[in-house]
Design a protein around this motif. Structure first.
Motif, PDB file in Angstrom:
ATOM      1  N   LEU A   1       0.602  -1.247  -0.012  1.00 53.19           N
ATOM      2  CA  LEU A   1       0.090   0.100   0.009  1.00 53.19           C
ATOM      3  C   LEU A   1       0.985   1.274   0.008  1.00 53.19           C
ATOM      4  CD1 LEU A   1      -2.784  -1.007   2.691  1.00 53.19           C
ATOM      5  CD2 LEU A   1      -3.096  -0.670  -0.030  1.00 53.19           C
ATOM      6  N   LEU A   2       2.005   1.123   0.608  1.00 54.11           N
ATOM      7  CA  LEU A   2       2.825   2.421   0.607  1.00 54.11           C
ATOM      8  C   LEU A   2       3.412   2.600  -0.823  1.00 54.11           C
ATOM      9  CD1 LEU A   2       4.864   1.699   3.842  1.00 54.11           C
ATOM     10  CD2 LEU A   2       3.376   3.798   3.524  1.00 54.11           C
ATOM     11  N   GLU A   3       3.797   1.721  -1.294  1.00 50.29           N
ATOM     12  CA  GLU A   3       4.367   1.619  -2.839  1.00 50.29           C
ATOM     13  C   GLU A   3       3.358   2.222  -3.775  1.00 50.29           C
ATOM     14  OE1 GLU A   3       6.299  -1.879  -3.653  1.00 50.29           O
ATOM     15  OE2 GLU A   3       7.836  -1.901  -2.236  1.00 50.29           O
ATOM     16  N   VAL A   4       2.200   1.583  -3.591  1.00 56.54           N
ATOM     17  CA  VAL A   4       1.078   2.072  -4.424  1.00 56.54           C
ATOM     18  C   VAL A   4       0.586   3.434  -4.396  1.00 56.54           C
ATOM     19  CG1 VAL A   4      -1.587   1.922  -5.002  1.00 56.54           C
ATOM     20  CG2 VAL A   4      -0.072  -0.042  -4.732  1.00 56.54           C
ATOM     21  N   SER A   5       0.748   4.095  -2.909  1.00 56.76           N
ATOM     22  CA  SER A   5       0.363   5.425  -2.686  1.00 56.76           C
ATOM     23  C   SER A   5       1.568   6.347  -3.482  1.00 56.76           C
ATOM     24  CB  SER A   5       0.420   5.857  -1.273  1.00 56.76           C
ATOM     25  OG  SER A   5       0.057   7.182  -0.934  1.00 56.76           O
ATOM     26  N   SER A   6       2.799   5.970  -3.245  1.00 54.09           N
ATOM     27  CA  SER A   6       3.900   6.760  -3.616  1.00 54.09           C
ATOM     28  C   SER A   6       3.830   6.759  -5.289  1.00 54.09           C
ATOM     29  CB  SER A   6       5.176   6.130  -3.217  1.00 54.09           C
ATOM     30  OG  SER A   6       6.248   6.948  -3.901  1.00 54.09           O
ATOM     31  N   PHE A   7       3.572   5.530  -6.028  1.00 49.36           N
ATOM     32  CA  PHE A   7       3.399   5.418  -7.501  1.00 49.36           C
ATOM     33  C   PHE A   7       2.343   6.037  -8.081  1.00 49.36           C
ATOM     34  CE2 PHE A   7       2.278   3.264 -11.188  1.00 49.36           C
ATOM     35  CZ  PHE A   7       3.550   3.121 -11.972  1.00 49.36           C
ATOM     36  N   LEU A   8       1.245   6.097  -7.384  1.00 51.99           N
ATOM     37  CA  LEU A   8       0.150   7.230  -7.822  1.00 51.99           C
ATOM     38  C   LEU A   8       0.358   8.415  -7.800  1.00 51.99           C
ATOM     39  CD1 LEU A   8      -2.868   5.090  -6.555  1.00 51.99           C
ATOM     40  CD2 LEU A   8      -2.194   4.830  -8.990  1.00 51.99           C
ATOM     41  N   LYS A   9       1.190   8.870  -6.660  1.00 51.85           N
ATOM     42  CA  LYS A   9       1.246  10.242  -6.535  1.00 51.85           C
ATOM     43  C   LYS A   9       2.509  10.929  -7.783  1.00 51.85           C
ATOM     44  CE  LYS A   9       0.493  11.605  -1.893  1.00 51.85           C
ATOM     45  NZ  LYS A   9       1.019  12.315  -0.684  1.00 51.85           N
ATOM     46  N   GLU A  10       3.365  10.044  -8.065  1.00 56.51           N
ATOM     47  CA  GLU A  10       4.335  10.097  -9.100  1.00 56.51           C
ATOM     48  C   GLU A  10       3.629  10.225 -10.269  1.00 56.51           C
ATOM     49  OE1 GLU A  10       8.590   8.792 -10.825  1.00 56.51           O
ATOM     50  OE2 GLU A  10       7.616   7.487  -9.127  1.00 56.51           O
ATOM     51  N   LEU A  11       2.763   9.288 -10.624  1.00 59.93           N
ATOM     52  CA  LEU A  11       1.852   9.191 -11.882  1.00 59.93           C
ATOM     53  C   LEU A  11       0.865  10.384 -12.229  1.00 59.93           C
ATOM     54  CD1 LEU A  11       1.947   7.246 -14.514  1.00 59.93           C
ATOM     55  CD2 LEU A  11       0.100   6.119 -13.205  1.00 59.93           C
ATOM     56  N   GLY A  12       0.552  10.976 -11.071  1.00 60.81           N
ATOM     57  CA  GLY A  12      -0.573  12.175 -10.953  1.00 60.81           C
ATOM     58  C   GLY A  12      -1.901  11.719 -10.966  1.00 60.81           C
ATOM     59  N   CYS A  13      -2.192  10.409 -10.279  1.00 59.64           N
ATOM     60  CA  CYS A  13      -3.527   9.991 -10.207  1.00 59.64           C
ATOM     61  C   CYS A  13      -4.533  11.397  -9.683  1.00 59.64           C
ATOM     62  CB  CYS A  13      -3.728   8.863  -9.199  1.00 59.64           C
ATOM     63  SG  CYS A  13      -5.151   8.097  -9.088  1.00 59.64           S
ATOM     64  N   GLY A  14      -5.662  11.208  -9.896  1.00 59.02           N
ATOM     65  CA  GLY A  14      -6.510  12.403  -9.896  1.00 59.02           C
ATOM     66  C   GLY A  14      -7.563  11.647  -9.001  1.00 59.02           C
ATOM     67  N   TYR A  15      -7.666  10.460  -8.580  1.00 63.68           N
ATOM     68  CA  TYR A  15      -8.750   9.928  -7.831  1.00 63.68           C
ATOM     69  C   TYR A  15      -8.340  10.036  -6.233  1.00 63.68           C
ATOM     70  CZ  TYR A  15     -10.442   7.408 -12.071  1.00 63.68           C
ATOM     71  OH  TYR A  15     -11.044   7.187 -13.370  1.00 63.68           O
ATOM     72  N   SER A  16      -9.243  10.856  -5.840  1.00 63.29           N
ATOM     73  CA  SER A  16      -9.051  11.190  -4.304  1.00 63.29           C
ATOM     74  C   SER A  16      -9.254  10.112  -3.371  1.00 63.29           C
ATOM     75  CB  SER A  16      -9.938  12.422  -3.620  1.00 63.29           C
ATOM     76  OG  SER A  16     -11.326  12.005  -3.845  1.00 63.29           O
ATOM     77  N   CYS A  17     -10.107   9.082  -3.693  1.00 63.75           N
ATOM     78  CA  CYS A  17     -10.271   7.957  -2.847  1.00 63.75           C
ATOM     79  C   CYS A  17      -8.972   6.894  -2.940  1.00 63.75           C
ATOM     80  CB  CYS A  17     -11.510   7.092  -3.346  1.00 63.75           C
ATOM     81  SG  CYS A  17     -11.504   6.339  -5.155  1.00 63.75           S
ATOM     82  N   LEU A  18      -8.028   7.185  -3.923  1.00 60.42           N
ATOM     83  CA  LEU A  18      -7.032   6.322  -3.888  1.00 60.42           C
ATOM     84  C   LEU A  18      -5.531   6.969  -3.208  1.00 60.42           C
ATOM     85  CD1 LEU A  18      -7.067   4.696  -7.445  1.00 60.42           C
ATOM     86  CD2 LEU A  18      -7.961   3.709  -5.256  1.00 60.42           C
ATOM     87  N   LEU A  19      -5.827   8.297  -3.003  1.00 58.90           N
ATOM     88  CA  LEU A  19      -4.835   9.037  -2.313  1.00 58.90           C
ATOM     89  C   LEU A  19      -4.941   9.664  -1.055  1.00 58.90           C
ATOM     90  CD1 LEU A  19      -3.637  11.219  -5.541  1.00 58.90           C
ATOM     91  CD2 LEU A  19      -2.741   8.932  -4.654  1.00 58.90           C
ATOM     92  N   GLU A  20      -6.309   9.783  -0.550  1.00 56.78           N
ATOM     93  CA  GLU A  20      -6.585  10.321   0.658  1.00 56.78           C
ATOM     94  C   GLU A  20      -7.276   9.284   1.609  1.00 56.78           C
ATOM     95  OE1 GLU A  20      -9.375  13.276  -0.142  1.00 56.78           O
ATOM     96  OE2 GLU A  20      -8.074  14.753  -1.282  1.00 56.78           O
ATOM     97  N   GLY A  21      -7.268   9.668   2.758  1.00 58.15           N
ATOM     98  CA  GLY A  21      -7.650   8.844   3.955  1.00 58.15           C
ATOM     99  C   GLY A  21      -6.563   7.768   4.379  1.00 58.15           C
ATOM    100  N   HIS A  22      -7.149   6.918   5.498  1.00 54.84           N
ATOM    101  CA  HIS A  22      -5.944   6.004   5.906  1.00 54.84           C
ATOM    102  C   HIS A  22      -5.268   5.041   5.074  1.00 54.84           C
ATOM    103  CE1 HIS A  22      -4.168   3.264   8.738  1.00 54.84           C
ATOM    104  NE2 HIS A  22      -4.087   4.145   9.574  1.00 54.84           N
ATOM    105  N   MET A  23      -4.528   4.808   4.805  1.00 58.72           N
ATOM    106  CA  MET A  23      -3.814   4.098   3.919  1.00 58.72           C
ATOM    107  C   MET A  23      -4.252   2.727   4.032  1.00 58.72           C
ATOM    108  SD  MET A  23       0.478   4.027   2.874  1.00 58.72           S
ATOM    109  CE  MET A  23       0.316   5.839   3.072  1.00 58.72           C
ATOM    110  N   SER A  24      -4.641   2.158   4.970  1.00 59.03           N
ATOM    111  CA  SER A  24      -5.201   0.678   4.979  1.00 59.03           C
ATOM    112  C   SER A  24      -6.578   0.511   4.522  1.00 59.03           C
ATOM    113  CB  SER A  24      -5.086  -0.065   6.277  1.00 59.03           C
ATOM    114  OG  SER A  24      -5.648   1.047   7.212  1.00 59.03           O
ATOM    115  N   GLU A  25      -7.052   1.785   4.510  1.00 58.41           N
ATOM    116  CA  GLU A  25      -8.683   1.760   3.797  1.00 58.41           C
ATOM    117  C   GLU A  25      -8.722   2.364   2.465  1.00 58.41           C
ATOM    118  OE1 GLU A  25     -10.744   4.262   6.439  1.00 58.41           O
ATOM    119  OE2 GLU A  25     -10.279   3.071   8.429  1.00 58.41           O
ATOM    120  N   ARG A  26      -7.626   2.549   1.734  1.00 57.40           N
ATOM    121  CA  ARG A  26      -7.912   3.220   0.466  1.00 57.40           C
ATOM    122  C   ARG A  26      -8.373   1.914  -0.575  1.00 57.40           C
ATOM    123  NH1 ARG A  26      -2.422   7.017   0.222  1.00 57.40           N
ATOM    124  NH2 ARG A  26      -3.255   8.234   2.013  1.00 57.40           N
ATOM    125  N   LEU A  27      -7.886   0.593  -0.279  1.00 55.85           N
ATOM    126  CA  LEU A  27      -8.264  -0.369  -1.276  1.00 55.85           C
ATOM    127  C   LEU A  27      -9.018  -1.308  -0.351  1.00 55.85           C
ATOM    128  CD1 LEU A  27      -4.941  -1.030  -3.058  1.00 55.85           C
ATOM    129  CD2 LEU A  27      -6.992  -0.173  -4.088  1.00 55.85           C
TER     130      LEU A  27
END
Length: 389
Positions: A71-97
């Protein structure tokens, strides 16, 4: 939506287990704790990394306990990719998926980004690579190139002979050793001999390519002669004395190899335990509630996670110690500096160490100050059989 994911996977040329019947459904059920789901995300992230020239990619898990790192790597990768989905970038990391919808959304986002990246590459190819010839560089050629770069050699002409090239290398090495005498670079002959021995295949393969028939024995003879010549010109303070000067028999070498294997296994287990401890510590912070974090730190979870991942990737389980390090060790290796030494304290001191605690009241608690408990039975009365007094 699952059918659209399967169609997109077929369109981009994916040929993994997700295309089998029930494969995608099973992966979506497990989510970040499923090896199949994380393997698909890893494959998509690697494809995007190569096309978009990104720095990182997502690694698949080996066991469900590794889901926090995923989950840490997914969060870092999505930020570098410029993901626009807030549900995948915000909130507690264990609850995003945590939900099935978010897991499908992550796959859909990565698939569409990969399709767009491939379309951009086809429609706008790099002009400087349209006529570029791709050559497969062998390990021997790579080692030779790295050696020339380390010695700061200019690009050699195409018609240079191997003899002339190695002659220039010997001259450059001699000049480097003479320069090391002035700047006190500690070059150990044992270490150099170890590196030459591991790279003997480089010279043999190069000789076969240019039809220069040279044997390893002749090569080592020339290297030994050159080394003795260089070492005779170097000062004793520069080289130092070897830590081990004995001669071992064949049986002793085998015993030393077995001892080295045992120590490798022992310290491998130690390193694995320490790395697992730091992983569990970080995971305990991630799995805790938001009340554990202060308000200032709570908004920096992703930044802290990315900083930790950068340092975590540098931690490897296998120790990088070989028998050649024993042969290359010098006497100064046996000098152990105290932790209170100024050179050591320069890297470990902090503002907390400079706080001096004043006098505090005596709180007691010393065993010598305590009175012994009273005896259970008076000394003048004996216990009768049956427990009565």
């Amino acid at each position: 939506m699952e059918n659209d994911i399967l169609d997109a996977l077929e369109d981009i040329g994916y040929a993994g287990p997700m295309l089998e019947e029930g494969g995608l459904e099973k992966a979506l059920e497990g989510g970040p704790k499923s090896v199949e789901y994380t393997a698909l995300v890893e494959w998509l992230s690697k494809e995007l990394k190569s096309l978009c020239k990104m720095e990182e990619h997502v690694n698949a898990i080996v066991s469900p306990e590794d889901s926090s790192s995923f989950l840490l790597e997914v969060s870092s990768f999505l930020k570098e990719l410029g993901c626009g989905y807030s549900c995948l970038l915000e909130g507690h990391m264990s609850e995003r998926l945590h939900t099935r919808q978010n897991r499908i959304l992550l796959l859909d986002f990565l698939l569409t980004e990969l399709e767009a990246a491939r379309m951009v590459l086809v429609n706008k190819p790099e002009l400087n690579k349209t006529m570029e010839l791709q050559l497969n560089e062998s390990s021997t050629a790579s080692d030779l190139k790295n050696m020339l770069i380390a010695l700061k050699f200019p690009k050699p002409p195409a018609n240079i002979t191997p003899g002339l090239l190695f002659g220039k290398v010997e001259t450059k090495v001699s000049l480097s050793v003479e320069l090391a005498q002035h700047v006190r670079l500690y070059i150990t002959p044992g270490l150099l001999y170890g590196k030459v021995e591991t790279k003997v295949s480089l010279s043999v393969e190069l000789a076969q390519r240019v039809r220069l028939y040279i044997t390893p024995g002749l090569l080592f003879g020339k290297v030994e002669t050159k080394m003795k010549e260089v070492l005779s010109k170097a000062s004793p303070e520069l080289i130092g004395k070897p830590l081990f000067t004995g001669v071992l028999s064949e049986k002793q070498w085998h015993q030393l190899e077995e001892l080295h294997k045992e120590m490798q296994q022992e310290y491998r287990l130690r390193r694995e335990m320490l790395i697992k401890r730091i992983d569990v510590t970080i995971q305990s912070f991630q799995a805790s509630t938001d009340t554990t974090w202060s308000e200032r730190v709570r908004n920096q979870q992703d930044e802290i996670a990315s900083m930790f991942l950068g340092k975590r990737k540098a931690l490897v389980i296998e120790p990088d110690v070989h028998l050649s390090d024993l042969l290359a060790a010098r006497e100064d290796l046996a000098i152990i500096e105290k932790t209170s030494n100024a050179s050591v304290r320069r890297n470990t001191q902090s503002s907390v160490n400079k706080v001096i605690i004043g006098r505090v009241p005596d709180r007691g608690g010393r065993p010598s100050d305590q009175q012994p408990p009273p005896p259970e039975m008076p000394s003048w009365q004996q216990q009768r059989p049956g427990g009565e007094t």
